[in-house]
Scaffold this motif. Structure first.
Motif, mmCIF file in Angstrom:
data_model
loop_
_atom_site.group_PDB
_atom_site.id
_atom_site.type_symbol
_atom_site.label_atom_id
_atom_site.label_comp_id
_atom_site.label_asym_id
_atom_site.label_seq_id
_atom_site.Cartn_x
_atom_site.Cartn_y
_atom_site.Cartn_z
ATOM 1 N N MET A 1 0.824 -1.205 0.000
ATOM 2 C CA MET A 1 0.000 0.000 0.000
ATOM 3 C C MET A 1 0.858 1.256 0.000
ATOM 4 N N SER A 2 1.982 1.201 0.709
ATOM 5 C CA SER A 2 2.873 2.359 0.752
ATOM 6 C C SER A 2 3.473 2.636 -0.620
ATOM 7 N N ALA A 3 3.650 1.574 -1.421
ATOM 8 C CA ALA A 3 4.233 1.731 -2.750
ATOM 9 C C ALA A 3 3.335 2.540 -3.676
ATOM 10 N N LEU A 4 2.037 2.575 -3.398
ATOM 11 C CA LEU A 4 1.094 3.362 -4.188
ATOM 12 C C LEU A 4 0.558 4.561 -3.402
ATOM 13 N N ARG A 5 1.167 4.803 -2.259
ATOM 14 C CA ARG A 5 0.776 5.910 -1.372
ATOM 15 C C ARG A 5 -0.717 5.848 -1.055
ATOM 16 N N LEU A 6 -1.163 4.654 -0.653
ATOM 17 C CA LEU A 6 -2.571 4.437 -0.351
ATOM 18 C C LEU A 6 -2.868 4.367 1.139
ATOM 19 N N LEU A 7 -1.836 4.430 1.976
ATOM 20 C CA LEU A 7 -2.092 4.436 3.412
ATOM 21 C C LEU A 7 -2.743 5.758 3.796
ATOM 22 N N PRO A 8 -3.753 5.737 4.685
ATOM 23 C CA PRO A 8 -4.476 6.970 5.026
ATOM 24 C C PRO A 8 -3.585 8.007 5.694
ATOM 25 N N LYS A 9 -3.697 9.239 5.241
ATOM 26 C CA LYS A 9 -2.902 10.330 5.808
ATOM 27 C C LYS A 9 -3.229 10.518 7.285
ATOM 28 N N GLY A 10 -2.195 10.769 8.067
ATOM 29 C CA GLY A 10 -2.388 11.019 9.492
ATOM 30 C C GLY A 10 -2.483 9.763 10.329
ATOM 31 N N ALA A 11 -2.565 8.592 9.676
ATOM 32 C CA ALA A 11 -2.718 7.340 10.420
ATOM 33 C C ALA A 11 -1.386 6.631 10.632
ATOM 34 N N PHE A 12 -0.311 7.154 10.046
ATOM 35 C CA PHE A 12 0.980 6.482 10.160
ATOM 36 C C PHE A 12 2.117 7.502 10.117
ATOM 37 N N ASP A 13 3.270 7.061 10.554
ATOM 38 C CA ASP A 13 4.495 7.854 10.458
ATOM 39 C C ASP A 13 5.500 7.077 9.616
ATOM 40 N N MET A 14 6.318 7.802 8.885
ATOM 41 C CA MET A 14 7.379 7.191 8.075
ATOM 42 C C MET A 14 8.705 7.849 8.477
ATOM 43 N N PRO A 15 9.329 7.329 9.555
ATOM 44 C CA PRO A 15 10.561 7.937 10.067
ATOM 45 C C PRO A 15 11.698 7.973 9.056
ATOM 46 N N SER A 16 11.769 6.961 8.209
ATOM 47 C CA SER A 16 12.838 6.922 7.210
ATOM 48 C C SER A 16 12.413 6.062 6.033
ATOM 49 N N GLY A 17 13.168 6.169 4.970
ATOM 50 C CA GLY A 17 12.895 5.359 3.791
ATOM 51 C C GLY A 17 12.617 6.207 2.564
ATOM 52 N N LYS A 18 12.757 5.579 1.419
ATOM 53 C CA LYS A 18 12.519 6.242 0.143
ATOM 54 C C LYS A 18 11.808 5.271 -0.786
ATOM 55 N N ILE A 19 10.769 5.760 -1.449
ATOM 56 C CA ILE A 19 10.031 4.952 -2.423
ATOM 57 C C ILE A 19 10.106 5.645 -3.772
ATOM 58 N N THR A 20 10.693 4.969 -4.738
ATOM 59 C CA THR A 20 10.816 5.515 -6.091
ATOM 60 C C THR A 20 9.943 4.677 -7.021
ATOM 61 N N LEU A 21 8.969 5.341 -7.622
ATOM 62 C CA LEU A 21 8.023 4.670 -8.506
ATOM 63 C C LEU A 21 8.145 5.262 -9.898
ATOM 64 N N LEU A 22 8.561 4.445 -10.853
ATOM 65 C CA LEU A 22 8.747 4.892 -12.236
ATOM 66 C C LEU A 22 9.668 6.111 -12.302
ATOM 67 N N GLY A 23 10.709 6.075 -11.478
ATOM 68 C CA GLY A 23 11.709 7.141 -11.483
ATOM 69 C C GLY A 23 11.344 8.362 -10.673
ATOM 70 N N LYS A 24 10.168 8.346 -10.033
ATOM 71 C CA LYS A 24 9.731 9.510 -9.255
ATOM 72 C C LYS A 24 9.756 9.194 -7.763
ATOM 73 N N ASP A 25 10.329 10.103 -6.989
ATOM 74 C CA ASP A 25 10.348 9.972 -5.537
ATOM 75 C C ASP A 25 8.954 10.319 -5.018
ATOM 76 N N LEU A 26 8.269 9.359 -4.393
ATOM 77 C CA LEU A 26 6.886 9.599 -3.955
ATOM 78 C C LEU A 26 6.782 10.682 -2.889
ATOM 79 N N ALA A 27 7.888 11.011 -2.233
ATOM 80 C CA ALA A 27 7.853 12.048 -1.202
ATOM 81 C C ALA A 27 7.822 13.447 -1.809
ATOM 82 N N THR A 28 8.099 13.548 -3.101
ATOM 83 C CA THR A 28 8.226 14.871 -3.722
ATOM 84 C C THR A 28 7.079 15.215 -4.663
ATOM 85 N N ILE A 29 6.172 14.265 -4.937
ATOM 86 C CA ILE A 29 5.104 14.562 -5.892
ATOM 87 C C ILE A 29 3.807 14.893 -5.160
ATOM 88 N N THR A 30 2.955 15.667 -5.804
ATOM 89 C CA THR A 30 1.695 16.094 -5.206
ATOM 90 C C THR A 30 0.660 14.985 -5.292
#
Length: 326
Positions: free
Chosen positions: A53-82
């Motif tokens: 679910m995290s790979a598609l950014r489907l976890l509900p906002k505010g329900a979890f914390d992500m202390p560290s890690g990076k997910i790159t999907l099709l060359g895009k960093d999921l932390a940087t896209i809207t």
């Protein structure tokens, strides 16, 4: 791998709770290459679905914390896209097949309306062209009466038929990555095999990559090129499916294989793994499987790192393997 469609690096996910944060995912690294079918397998509670679910950014906002890690999907960093950009990627570039098609499909809308909406939203096809594409997708899923099915509601169809429709919808926009989360668990064995064959054929035909989540080792063994075995939020073994499941290196993977019905001897009880997954509010400081492992050694009170053990690029997190100099 340089052609990775999905790359998860050092992922940590925690869910806040009254008793403390649940350390659901801890330092997970996963890669899915172009055209690969990669499995994630493990018991319930091993964080397979949370990772997917995290790979598609489907976890509900505010329900979890992500202390560290990076997910790159099709060359895009999921932390940087809207969220708008993410919504455009879902359906068009990446798609997901959920475990229960009855809840994944809208029960108040006919199949045709749901499929055509997805096609019109993510492609340039409109009206009759979109409907024709929907019919073609259903026929690809071996649904002969496709025109009639488009005019049906989900509750009028069997579970196997609904799952075929979901697979067809998932491929509607020729995604580069498909995430399948226990897609056949609710189906009987015969229908399960048919659905998996269709999914496998369509993925190979289109060149799509697949991240396949399952607790069924037999299915993963038949379906996946590579596999990650997870336990208590960590990857404890990975490699080519034939190697990791054919000659498992980690005691946990070995125990899972031994628990399969085909390994039972006539007149004897099925093998099982004693104990339960540890409390992830206070995770063990050593190997998470140590308390349930029949082969543990003194060093298991320390946490082993995931390291290569053979020329076949297999990796295992186990002190026993290091002690044996495998």
């Amino acid at each position: 791998m340089s052609d990775a469609v999905l790359q998860i690096e050092g992922l940590e996910i925690q869910f806040p709770g009254f008793a403390g944060a649940v350390h659901a995912v801890s330092g997970v690294d996963i890669e899915v290459g172009a055209g690969e079918i990669v499995g994630i397998v493990g018991e319930s509670g091993s964080a397979k679905s949370v990772t997917a679910m995290s790979a598609l950014r489907l976890l509900p906002k505010g329900a979890f914390d992500m202390p560290s890690g990076k997910i790159t999907l099709l060359g895009k960093d999921l932390a940087t896209i809207t969220e708008t950009e993410m919504n455009e990627m879902r359906g068009r570039d990446v798609a997901m097949i959920f475990q229960e098609p009855q809840t994944a499909l809208n029960p108040t809308k006919k199949i045709g309306k749901q499929m055509i909406k997805v096609i019109e939203l993510h492609t340039e096809l409109k009206g009759k062209a979109a409907k024709d594409h929907a019919l073609s997708l259903l026929r690809d899923m071996r649904i002969n009466d496709a025109e009639e099915i488009l005019d049906r509601y989900p509750f009028e169809l069997s579970g196997g038929m609904r799952q075929r429709i979901l697979i067809g919808m998932a491929f509607a926009c020729s995604p580069r990555l498909l995430v399948a989360d226990e897609p056949t668990t609710a189906l009987d064995v015969t229908v399960q095999r048919q659905v998996l064959q269709l999914l496998h054929h369509k993925a190979r035909q289109t060149g799509a990559s697949v991240l396949f989540i399952s607790h069924d080792l037999a299915v993963v063994n038949q379906f996946c090129d590579r596999v990650y075995v997870m336990y208590a939020g960590r990857v404890i073994e990975s490699g080519k499916t034939a190697d990791a499941l054919g000659s498992p290196a980690h005691p946990y993977t070995q125990a899972l294989i031994e628990a399969l019905p085909e390994h039972a001897k006539k007149g004897e009880a099925l093998s099982s793994i004693d104990g339960t997954v540890p409390n992830l509010v206070k995770p063990p400081t050593g190997c998470a499987f140590e308390a349930r492992c029949t082969k543990s050694i003194e060093k298991c009170i320390q946490r082993p790192a995931l390291k290569p053990i053979a020329a076949d690029k297999r990796q295992v997190a186990c002190w026993l393997k290091e002690a044996q100099n495998v």
